[in-house]
Design an enzyme around this catalytic site. Structure first.
Site, PDB file in Angstrom:
ATOM      1  N   LYS A   1       0.796  -7.957  -2.749  1.00 15.74           N
ATOM      2  CA  LYS A   1      -0.375  -7.562  -3.053  1.00 15.74           C
ATOM      3  C   LYS A   1      -0.345  -6.060  -3.853  1.00 15.74           C
ATOM      4  CE  LYS A   1      -3.957  -6.163  -0.447  1.00 15.74           C
ATOM      5  NZ  LYS A   1      -4.688  -4.795  -1.037  1.00 15.74           N
TER       6      LYS A   1
ATOM      7  N   ASP B   1     -18.082  -5.591 -13.470  1.00 20.79           N
ATOM      8  CA  ASP B   1     -18.732  -4.734 -14.639  1.00 20.79           C
ATOM      9  C   ASP B   1     -19.384  -6.041 -15.561  1.00 20.79           C
ATOM     10  OD1 ASP B   1     -19.078  -3.187 -16.889  1.00 20.79           O
ATOM     11  OD2 ASP B   1     -16.902  -2.107 -16.331  1.00 20.79           O
ATOM     12  N   ILE B   2     -19.734  -5.742 -16.426  1.00 20.26           N
ATOM     13  CA  ILE B   2     -20.566  -6.670 -17.198  1.00 20.26           C
ATOM     14  C   ILE B   2     -19.522  -7.873 -17.651  1.00 20.26           C
ATOM     15  CG2 ILE B   2     -22.149  -5.175 -18.266  1.00 20.26           C
ATOM     16  CD1 ILE B   2     -20.714  -5.071 -21.096  1.00 20.26           C
TER      17      ILE B   2
ATOM     18  N   GLN C   1      -7.908  -1.349  11.657  1.00 19.36           N
ATOM     19  CA  GLN C   1      -8.546  -2.842  11.604  1.00 19.36           C
ATOM     20  C   GLN C   1      -9.415  -2.924  12.853  1.00 19.36           C
ATOM     21  OE1 GLN C   1      -8.667  -4.345   9.058  1.00 19.36           O
ATOM     22  NE2 GLN C   1      -7.001  -4.277   7.629  1.00 19.36           N
TER      23      GLN C   1
ATOM     24  N   ASP D   1      -4.996  -7.118  -6.888  1.00 18.63           N
ATOM     25  CA  ASP D   1      -6.246  -6.978  -6.189  1.00 18.63           C
ATOM     26  C   ASP D   1      -6.771  -5.494  -6.748  1.00 18.63           C
ATOM     27  OD1 ASP D   1      -8.165  -6.645  -4.241  1.00 18.63           O
ATOM     28  OD2 ASP D   1      -6.793  -5.655  -2.651  1.00 18.63           O
ATOM     29  N   LEU D   2      -7.434  -5.864  -8.033  1.00 17.65           N
ATOM     30  CA  LEU D   2      -8.178  -4.713  -8.675  1.00 17.65           C
ATOM     31  C   LEU D   2      -9.892  -4.893  -8.520  1.00 17.65           C
ATOM     32  CD1 LEU D   2      -6.189  -4.212 -11.829  1.00 17.65           C
ATOM     33  CD2 LEU D   2      -6.086  -2.977  -9.260  1.00 17.65           C
ATOM     34  N   LYS D   3      -9.984  -6.075  -7.841  1.00 13.73           N
ATOM     35  CA  LYS D   3     -11.810  -6.308  -7.522  1.00 13.73           C
ATOM     36  C   LYS D   3     -12.421  -5.877  -8.808  1.00 13.73           C
ATOM     37  CE  LYS D   3     -11.213  -5.376  -2.611  1.00 13.73           C
ATOM     38  NZ  LYS D   3      -9.901  -4.842  -2.603  1.00 13.73           N
ATOM     39  N   PHE D   4     -12.412  -6.553  -9.817  1.00 10.34           N
ATOM     40  CA  PHE D   4     -13.023  -5.944 -11.106  1.00 10.34           C
ATOM     41  C   PHE D   4     -14.482  -6.512 -10.801  1.00 10.34           C
ATOM     42  CE2 PHE D   4      -9.254  -7.593 -13.239  1.00 10.34           C
ATOM     43  CZ  PHE D   4      -8.673  -6.474 -13.413  1.00 10.34           C
TER      44      PHE D   4
ATOM     45  N   ARG E   1       0.890  -2.992   6.853  1.00  2.00           N
ATOM     46  CA  ARG E   1       1.521  -2.008   7.716  1.00  2.00           C
ATOM     47  C   ARG E   1       2.367  -2.560   8.770  1.00  2.00           C
ATOM     48  NH1 ARG E   1      -3.849   1.427   8.429  1.00  2.00           N
ATOM     49  NH2 ARG E   1      -4.629  -0.531   8.187  1.00  2.00           N
TER      50      ARG E   1
ATOM     51  N   ASP F   1       0.737  -1.259   0.130  1.00  5.28           N
ATOM     52  CA  ASP F   1       0.009   0.027  -0.016  1.00  5.28           C
ATOM     53  C   ASP F   1       0.756   1.101   0.041  1.00  5.28           C
ATOM     54  OD1 ASP F   1      -2.481  -1.305  -0.036  1.00  5.28           O
ATOM     55  OD2 ASP F   1      -2.539  -1.693   1.973  1.00  5.28           O
TER      56      ASP F   1
ATOM     57  N   THR G   1     -15.789  -5.661   4.020  1.00  6.23           N
ATOM     58  CA  THR G   1     -15.991  -5.817   5.396  1.00  6.23           C
ATOM     59  C   THR G   1     -16.263  -4.323   6.014  1.00  6.23           C
ATOM     60  OG1 THR G   1     -13.526  -5.657   5.686  1.00  6.23           O
ATOM     61  CG2 THR G   1     -14.491  -7.850   6.017  1.00  6.23           C
TER      62      THR G   1
END
Ligand code: C5P
Length: 234
Positions: free
Chosen positions: A33, A65-66, A190, A60-63, A211, A11, A120
């Site tokens: 990641k 879409d269609i 967290q 980790d792009l969490k697609f 972290r 990150d 979450t």
């Protein structure tokens, strides 16, 4: 390819900072990641460079879409040589199964494909506002069921959800868990955290740690400790 079950969350806001950090880590000791912030700032060439260094990369792009668009995105991600990709299960069964089929065309070892169920950050009230009239835990199981039926490899989940999901979907289903802290680590934002050994005992396959490793004076030492705890050495 490493045996480590620790995935370090890169990150960082820039490629330079991420590459400086990675220069102190051995690709044999962890996976990494790359999320939306770093990918948007640093781009696909950066991902290729990290893959070329020998790191297993979870993109980790969490697609979401269609189906046709997500299948294309997943194919493009696979072309970067990454180890793992994810999508949102709420994108639907067809979206997930077309993404999974797209990976069949990938030459060599295909990347793992997993899904995010309920973020979450969402509680029962948020689901109610979306017209989803059940608890987040019930919705997690429903979406994990759909993920498994679509042929994906697993889900991202909190440690609390792992025992139930492990029992339901068996040993081969990947459960990837963030929110990992040693006793002395700062929790940051967290709210519910578990230790590395505890998370694996509860059924997680891979642990995402940010972290506690990235924001410490000795990342390599912190990583060694996480790896030892994950291996049950301490
Ligand atoms: O620094 P920390 O260990 O909290 O980082 C956890 C990583 O896991 C971050 O990249 C965060 O975005 C990600 N994550 C999370 N909780 C989720 C899903 C992803 O913390 N539910």
């Amino acid at each position: 390819m490493t045996e480590s079950r620790i995935i370090v969350a890169l990150d960082f806001p820039t490629a330079t900072l991420a590459e400086q950090f990675l220069s102190g880590l051995d690709p044999a000791s962890c996976r990494v990641k790359i999320g939306k912030e770093l990918f948007t700032a640093a781009g696909p060439d950066f991902v290729r460079r990290i893959v070329a260094l020998g790191f297993d990369v979870f993109l980790d792009l969490k697609f979401h879409d269609i189906p046709n668009t997500v299948a294309g995105a997943v194919r493009a991600a696979a072309d970067l040589g990454v180890w793992m990709i994810n999508v949102h299960a709420s994108g639907g069964f067809d979206m997930m199964s077309e993404a999974r089929v797209a990976l069949e065309e990938v030459p060599g070892t295909r990347p793992l494909l997993i899904a995010v169920t309920v973020l979450t950050s969402l509680g029962e009230d948020d689901l109610t506002k979306q017209g989803i009239l059940c608890s987040p835990a019930e919705q997690v199981v429903r979406l994990a069921e759909m993920t498994s039926e679509a042929g994906l490899d697993g889900v991202v989940c909190s440690a609390a959800e792992t025992p139930l999901l492990r029992e339901r979907f068996g040993d081969g289903f990947v459960l990837l868990t963030p929110g990992i802290r040693r006793t002395r680590d700062v929790r940051g934002d967290q709210k519910r955290v578990v230790g590395p050994a505890e998370a694996l005992a509860m059924g997680s396959t891979y642990l995402v740690v940010g972290r506690p490793i990235t924001q410490t004076a000795s990342p390599a030492q912190a990583l060694r400790e996480f790896n030892s705890a994950a291996a049950g050495d301490c």
